[in-house]
Design an enzyme around this catalytic site. Structure first.
Site, PDB file in Angstrom:
ATOM      1  N   ARG A  44      19.174  15.959 -23.685  1.00 20.89           N
ATOM      2  CA  ARG A  44      19.290  16.255 -22.245  1.00 20.89           C
ATOM      3  C   ARG A  44      20.718  16.700 -21.880  1.00 20.89           C
ATOM      4  O   ARG A  44      20.920  17.475 -20.947  1.00 20.89           O
ATOM      5  CB  ARG A  44      18.873  15.026 -21.430  1.00 20.89           C
ATOM      6  CG  ARG A  44      18.654  15.313 -19.931  1.00 20.89           C
ATOM      7  CD  ARG A  44      17.964  14.141 -19.254  1.00 20.89           C
ATOM      8  NE  ARG A  44      17.598  14.390 -17.869  1.00 20.89           N
ATOM      9  CZ  ARG A  44      18.188  13.829 -16.820  1.00 20.89           C
ATOM     10  NH1 ARG A  44      19.172  12.982 -17.003  1.00 20.89           N
ATOM     11  NH2 ARG A  44      17.785  14.093 -15.590  1.00 20.89           N
ATOM     12  N   ILE A  70      17.674  18.923 -12.306  1.00 21.39           N
ATOM     13  CA  ILE A  70      16.943  18.631 -13.541  1.00 21.39           C
ATOM     14  C   ILE A  70      16.264  17.297 -13.253  1.00 21.39           C
ATOM     15  O   ILE A  70      16.901  16.361 -12.736  1.00 21.39           O
ATOM     16  CB  ILE A  70      17.893  18.565 -14.766  1.00 21.39           C
ATOM     17  CG1 ILE A  70      17.159  18.129 -16.042  1.00 21.39           C
ATOM     18  CG2 ILE A  70      19.086  17.676 -14.540  1.00 21.39           C
ATOM     19  CD1 ILE A  70      18.051  18.218 -17.303  1.00 21.39           C
ATOM     20  N   SER A  71      14.968  17.198 -13.537  1.00 22.70           N
ATOM     21  CA  SER A  71      14.219  16.008 -13.121  1.00 22.70           C
ATOM     22  C   SER A  71      14.634  14.763 -13.894  1.00 22.70           C
ATOM     23  O   SER A  71      15.184  14.847 -14.995  1.00 22.70           O
ATOM     24  CB  SER A  71      12.714  16.244 -13.288  1.00 22.70           C
ATOM     25  OG  SER A  71      12.330  17.415 -12.622  1.00 22.70           O
ATOM     26  N   GLN A  72      14.312  13.625 -13.297  1.00 26.51           N
ATOM     27  CA  GLN A  72      14.541  12.297 -13.890  1.00 26.51           C
ATOM     28  C   GLN A  72      13.767  12.203 -15.216  1.00 26.51           C
ATOM     29  O   GLN A  72      12.604  12.619 -15.281  1.00 26.51           O
ATOM     30  CB  GLN A  72      13.992  11.324 -12.865  1.00 26.51           C
ATOM     31  CG  GLN A  72      13.914   9.909 -13.229  1.00 26.51           C
ATOM     32  CD  GLN A  72      13.120   9.144 -12.158  1.00 26.51           C
ATOM     33  OE1 GLN A  72      12.610   9.727 -11.194  1.00 26.51           O
ATOM     34  NE2 GLN A  72      13.021   7.851 -12.340  1.00 26.51           N
ATOM     35  N   PRO A  73      14.375  11.658 -16.282  1.00 24.52           N
ATOM     36  CA  PRO A  73      13.678  11.576 -17.574  1.00 24.52           C
ATOM     37  C   PRO A  73      12.301  10.910 -17.477  1.00 24.52           C
ATOM     38  O   PRO A  73      11.335  11.390 -18.069  1.00 24.52           O
ATOM     39  CB  PRO A  73      14.633  10.751 -18.446  1.00 24.52           C
ATOM     40  CG  PRO A  73      15.973  10.979 -17.852  1.00 24.52           C
ATOM     41  CD  PRO A  73      15.766  11.172 -16.382  1.00 24.52           C
TER      42      PRO A  73
END
Ligand code: SAM
Length: 223
Positions: A44, A70-73
């Protein structure tokens, strides 16, 4: 000063990635071995600004260019798992952003097609994915509410921006048996994550999965 690429930084990122896998993904119910492997494999930190390196594996979204995120994992893992992917699937993602979720998908399926409306993001994601060797991801600049007709139908479609309603064009580009996972809500800030499975011609099964918060899906069949 910490040096990008140094052994100290690599060790620190590896520790943080372990915490993400154990606490934020397994600990919150991600069960698919393929999804866990993909989340372990994709770095990431390579999809964000160097200045945010220490936050690369925090369980929250991070800013990228053009005011996007960028989205949350956990959400990337959750949506990927919700797609119920098979190795031979062809997947369409709407909202390439940094290219991170596309890279995760590309570790599980044969081909990933991803559409981004902002030219600069589409271009930087294309370059980044190429330099990292993700050669089964194909990026198109355009309005993702119109899908990507050229490569349809898709076994799975995932939308990573919040829509006011399910875009009919995306339903048309779904194969029979295919799954569409999409955040939908009546205001741009909050959505319910939906999964629609195409049972036959115009027949779909609709499930509500959880509450989410995404940047708006802007386009002809979006906001
Ligand atoms: N999947 C991305 C990642 O892994 O970095 C995060 C996506 S970000 C939350 C949402 C993205 O959707 C933004 O890059 C935004 O520009 C894009 N977007 C919004 N409306 C769109 C549309 N109609 N078509 C394609 N992309 C769109």
């Amino acid at each position: 000063m910490r040096i990008w690429g140094s052994e100290e930084v690599k060790r620190s990122l590896a520790r943080r990635r372990e915490i993400m896998l154990r606490d934020h993904l397994l600990g919150r119910g991600i069960r698919s071995g393929e999804v866990m492997r993909a989340m372990e494999e994709v770095p990431r930190e390579s999809f964000i600004d160097e200045g945010l390196m220490d936050s690369a594996y925090d369980d929250n979204p991070l800013p990228i260019d053009e005011g996007q995120t960028i989205s949350q994992p956990y959400i990337v893992a959750y949506m990927t798992e919700a797609l119920q992917l098979q190795k031979t699937d062809r997947v369409l993602e709407i909202g390439t952003g940094s290219g991170y979720a596309a890279a995760v998908l590309s570790r599980i399926v044969t081909e990933v097609f991803s559409v981004e409306r902002l030219g600069s993001l589409a271009e930087s994601a294309r370059r980044r994915l190429q330099s990292l060797g993700y050669d089964n991801v194909f990026i198109h600049e355009g309005d993702g509410t119109q899908g990507w007709a050229e490569h349809a139908p898709y076994d799975a479609i995932v939308v990573t921006a919040g829509a006011p309603h399910v875009p009919p064009t995306l339903l048309k580009q779904l194969a029979i048996g295919g799954r569409l996972v999409i955040p939908v809500g009546p205001i741009p800030e909050f959505q319910v994550l939906l999964r629609l499975r195409r049972l036959g011609g115009g027949e779909f099964r609709r499930e509500e999965l959880c509450g989410v918060r995404f940047v708006p899906l802007i386009g002809a069949e979006g906001w």
